[in-house]
Design a protein around this motif. Structure first.
Motif, mmCIF file in Angstrom:
data_model
loop_
_atom_site.group_PDB
_atom_site.id
_atom_site.type_symbol
_atom_site.label_atom_id
_atom_site.label_comp_id
_atom_site.label_asym_id
_atom_site.label_seq_id
_atom_site.Cartn_x
_atom_site.Cartn_y
_atom_site.Cartn_z
ATOM 1 N N ARG A 1 0.815 -1.212 0.000
ATOM 2 C CA ARG A 1 0.000 0.000 0.000
ATOM 3 C C ARG A 1 0.850 1.263 0.000
ATOM 4 N NH1 ARG A 1 -2.543 -3.939 2.554
ATOM 5 N NH2 ARG A 1 -1.333 -3.672 4.463
ATOM 6 N N ARG A 2 1.674 1.418 -1.016
ATOM 7 C CA ARG A 2 2.453 2.648 -1.177
ATOM 8 C C ARG A 2 1.596 3.710 -1.870
ATOM 9 N NH1 ARG A 2 6.265 -1.379 -2.780
ATOM 10 N NH2 ARG A 2 6.015 -0.785 -4.981
ATOM 11 N N ILE A 3 1.742 4.944 -1.442
ATOM 12 C CA ILE A 3 0.918 6.024 -1.961
ATOM 13 C C ILE A 3 1.779 7.245 -2.270
ATOM 14 C CG2 ILE A 3 -1.119 5.267 -0.669
ATOM 15 C CD1 ILE A 3 -0.523 7.473 1.377
ATOM 16 N N LEU A 4 1.172 8.219 -2.941
ATOM 17 C CA LEU A 4 1.775 9.527 -3.159
ATOM 18 C C LEU A 4 0.984 10.562 -2.377
ATOM 19 C CD1 LEU A 4 2.247 9.372 -7.035
ATOM 20 C CD2 LEU A 4 4.057 9.152 -5.322
ATOM 21 N N VAL A 5 1.694 11.505 -1.770
ATOM 22 C CA VAL A 5 1.060 12.579 -1.019
ATOM 23 C C VAL A 5 1.412 13.899 -1.705
ATOM 24 C CG1 VAL A 5 0.803 13.699 1.219
ATOM 25 C CG2 VAL A 5 1.319 11.249 1.114
ATOM 26 N N PRO A 6 0.506 14.472 -2.485
ATOM 27 C CA PRO A 6 0.812 15.736 -3.162
ATOM 28 C C PRO A 6 0.902 16.883 -2.162
ATOM 29 C CG PRO A 6 -1.478 15.145 -3.525
ATOM 30 C CD PRO A 6 -0.844 13.979 -2.824
ATOM 31 N N ALA A 7 1.823 17.809 -2.406
ATOM 32 C CA ALA A 7 2.014 18.950 -1.514
ATOM 33 C C ALA A 7 2.581 20.122 -2.315
ATOM 34 C CB ALA A 7 2.957 18.586 -0.367
ATOM 35 N N SER A 8 2.334 21.301 -1.809
ATOM 36 C CA SER A 8 2.961 22.500 -2.378
ATOM 37 C C SER A 8 4.253 22.826 -1.641
ATOM 38 C CB SER A 8 1.997 23.685 -2.295
ATOM 39 O OG SER A 8 0.819 23.427 -3.041
ATOM 40 N N ALA B 1 14.145 27.235 1.371
ATOM 41 C CA ALA B 1 13.559 27.416 2.696
ATOM 42 C C ALA B 1 13.327 28.895 2.942
ATOM 43 C CB ALA B 1 14.474 26.830 3.766
ATOM 44 N N VAL B 2 12.065 29.247 3.153
ATOM 45 C CA VAL B 2 11.668 30.636 3.362
ATOM 46 C C VAL B 2 11.268 30.817 4.824
ATOM 47 C CG1 VAL B 2 10.052 32.446 2.682
ATOM 48 C CG2 VAL B 2 10.818 30.759 0.993
ATOM 49 N N PRO B 3 11.949 31.688 5.576
ATOM 50 C CA PRO B 3 11.549 31.907 6.969
ATOM 51 C C PRO B 3 10.162 32.540 7.048
ATOM 52 C CG PRO B 3 13.229 33.490 6.305
ATOM 53 C CD PRO B 3 13.114 32.501 5.189
ATOM 54 N N VAL B 4 9.319 32.001 7.928
ATOM 55 C CA VAL B 4 7.964 32.522 8.114
ATOM 56 C C VAL B 4 7.712 32.720 9.603
ATOM 57 C CG1 VAL B 4 7.045 31.514 5.989
ATOM 58 C CG2 VAL B 4 7.006 30.174 8.118
ATOM 59 N N SER B 5 6.592 33.348 9.926
ATOM 60 C CA SER B 5 6.280 33.647 11.318
ATOM 61 C C SER B 5 5.786 32.402 12.048
ATOM 62 C CB SER B 5 5.212 34.745 11.388
ATOM 63 O OG SER B 5 3.943 34.211 11.041
ATOM 64 N N ASP B 6 5.569 32.565 13.337
ATOM 65 C CA ASP B 6 5.083 31.437 14.138
ATOM 66 C C ASP B 6 3.570 31.268 14.050
ATOM 67 O OD1 ASP B 6 4.268 33.607 15.591
ATOM 68 O OD2 ASP B 6 5.367 33.095 17.426
ATOM 69 N N ARG B 7 2.912 31.957 13.111
ATOM 70 C CA ARG B 7 1.480 31.728 12.918
ATOM 71 C C ARG B 7 1.187 30.271 12.594
ATOM 72 N NH1 ARG B 7 1.620 36.416 9.233
ATOM 73 N NH2 ARG B 7 0.855 38.290 10.285
ATOM 74 N N VAL B 8 2.118 29.634 11.854
ATOM 75 C CA VAL B 8 1.900 28.249 11.442
ATOM 76 C C VAL B 8 1.859 27.302 12.631
ATOM 77 C CG1 VAL B 8 4.357 27.735 11.116
ATOM 78 C CG2 VAL B 8 2.647 26.485 9.784
ATOM 79 N N ASN B 9 2.364 27.728 13.778
ATOM 80 C CA ASN B 9 2.375 26.859 14.950
ATOM 81 C C ASN B 9 0.973 26.465 15.413
ATOM 82 O OD1 ASN B 9 5.043 27.515 14.765
ATOM 83 N ND2 ASN B 9 5.299 28.095 16.909
ATOM 84 N N TRP C 1 9.018 27.769 5.619
ATOM 85 C CA TRP C 1 8.170 27.222 4.561
ATOM 86 C C TRP C 1 9.121 26.698 3.494
ATOM 87 C CZ3 TRP C 1 4.398 24.975 2.372
ATOM 88 C CH2 TRP C 1 3.958 25.226 1.067
ATOM 89 N N ILE C 2 9.149 25.380 3.307
ATOM 90 C CA ILE C 2 10.114 24.741 2.400
ATOM 91 C C ILE C 2 9.364 24.293 1.154
ATOM 92 C CG2 ILE C 2 11.810 22.897 2.165
ATOM 93 C CD1 ILE C 2 12.138 23.006 5.222
ATOM 94 N N ARG C 3 9.676 24.906 0.033
ATOM 95 C CA ARG C 3 8.917 24.708 -1.195
ATOM 96 C C ARG C 3 9.855 24.392 -2.352
ATOM 97 N NH1 ARG C 3 7.438 31.163 -1.867
ATOM 98 N NH2 ARG C 3 9.552 31.844 -2.479
ATOM 99 N N PRO C 4 9.346 23.747 -3.402
ATOM 100 C CA PRO C 4 10.191 23.491 -4.575
ATOM 101 C C PRO C 4 10.551 24.816 -5.257
ATOM 102 C CG PRO C 4 7.917 22.820 -4.985
ATOM 103 C CD PRO C 4 8.005 23.166 -3.545
ATOM 104 N N ARG C 5 11.782 24.907 -5.706
ATOM 105 C CA ARG C 5 12.214 26.135 -6.389
ATOM 106 C C ARG C 5 11.512 26.314 -7.724
ATOM 107 N NH1 ARG C 5 16.799 28.522 -4.240
ATOM 108 N NH2 ARG C 5 17.904 27.266 -2.671
#
Length: 266
Positions: free
Chosen positions: A100-107, A210-218, A126-130
């Motif tokens: 049961r291997r799967i793919l998990v799409p993400a931005s 890697a983009v530094p973001v605020s602690d709102r995501v916490n 926030w770590i995103r693809p370039r």
């Protein structure tokens, strides 16, 4: 590890990237947390038209893996991640690695760098693809059946050692499956875990930024696009391999890579 991620790509891009037709229009989700429903891709039972490979299906599962043999989820740690190096040998993940291997799409995903100073504030990233708006993480799925006969589809994200872009923030990162490898990863009929071991390695350096973001995501309650806004990066002395866990993330003790009712689907 991966304790939060986002999926904000448009539905038409998702359909094309994942090669699935049965995908409704999901709303943008900026702060996906453990125990919430996540979108995943699985190999279907039918063959794709003009192909020997199974067609792909998009489904929702609870982010928090429950092996089928678990009797009471309250007595079992929340497994949001699985270490790729050991998953094939772990009782919790062995069957899913094979079947049961799967793919998990993400931005992209979020990670925290914890400073060495006691009590100092962690820096969120926030770590995103370039290049591109979407990526697919390797994952595992299991359907857990309760004593009353109800079933819950559950999943976990596979992680590996961080590459040079991420290691200064955290020592683990999700495994990225390239688009050309989707079929091989999802093909559990002919591809055993040893046949896809080459896919379970860190993505090359330069793939993520890697983009530094605020602690709102916490806080799980913060679900808007403002959590992705860049902030000035704090640069305290780092604790090697450390990371500050977000508040209310639902992670297991210590943020373990292998550390509960299902919420509404979006």
């Amino acid at each position: 590890m991966c304790g939060r991620f986002a999926l904000i790509a448009k539905s038409d891009l998702l359909r094309e990237f994942l090669d699935v037709a049965d995908l409704d229009d999901p709303p943008p989700r900026y702060n996906i947390a453990p125990t919430q429903p996540i979108l995943v891709v699985v190999a279907g039972e039918k063959r794709a038209p003009g192909s020997n490979l199974p067609e792909r299906r998009a489904i929702l599962v609870r982010w928090g893996f429950l092996p089928g043999w678990v009797k009471d989820p309250r007595d079992f740690p929340l497994l949001i991640n699985a270490r790729a190096e050991t998953a094939v040998g772990k009782a919790s993940f062995r069957a899913a690695m094979r079947h049961r291997r799967i793919l998990v799409p993400a931005s992209g995903f979020f990670e925290w760098r914890r400073p060495a100073e006691k009590g100092a504030k962690s820096q969120a990233y926030w770590i995103r693809p370039r290049h591109g708006e979407i990526v697919a993480f390797a994952g595992l799925m299991e359907t857990w059946s309760s004593p009353d006969g109800s079933e819950v589809d559950t999943g976990a994200i596979l992680t590996t050692a961080a590459n040079g872009d991420i290691a200064h923030i955290h020592n683990r990162m999700p495994i990225v499956v390239r688009r050309e490898d989707f079929s091989r990863w999802l093909d559990c009929r002919t591809q055993e875990p040893r046949d896809v071991a080459d896919l379970m390695t860190p993505v090359e350096e330069g793939f993520f930024e890697a983009v530094p973001v605020s602690d709102r995501v916490n806080k799980v309650a913060n679900m808007g696009p403002e959590i992705l806004e860049p902030v000035a990066e704090e640069t305290p002395q780092e604790m090697p391999g450390g990371a500050g866990a977000p508040d209310g993330s639902g992670q297991g003790p210590g943020g373990s890579d292998e550390g509960p009712g299902q919420l509404s689907l979006f």
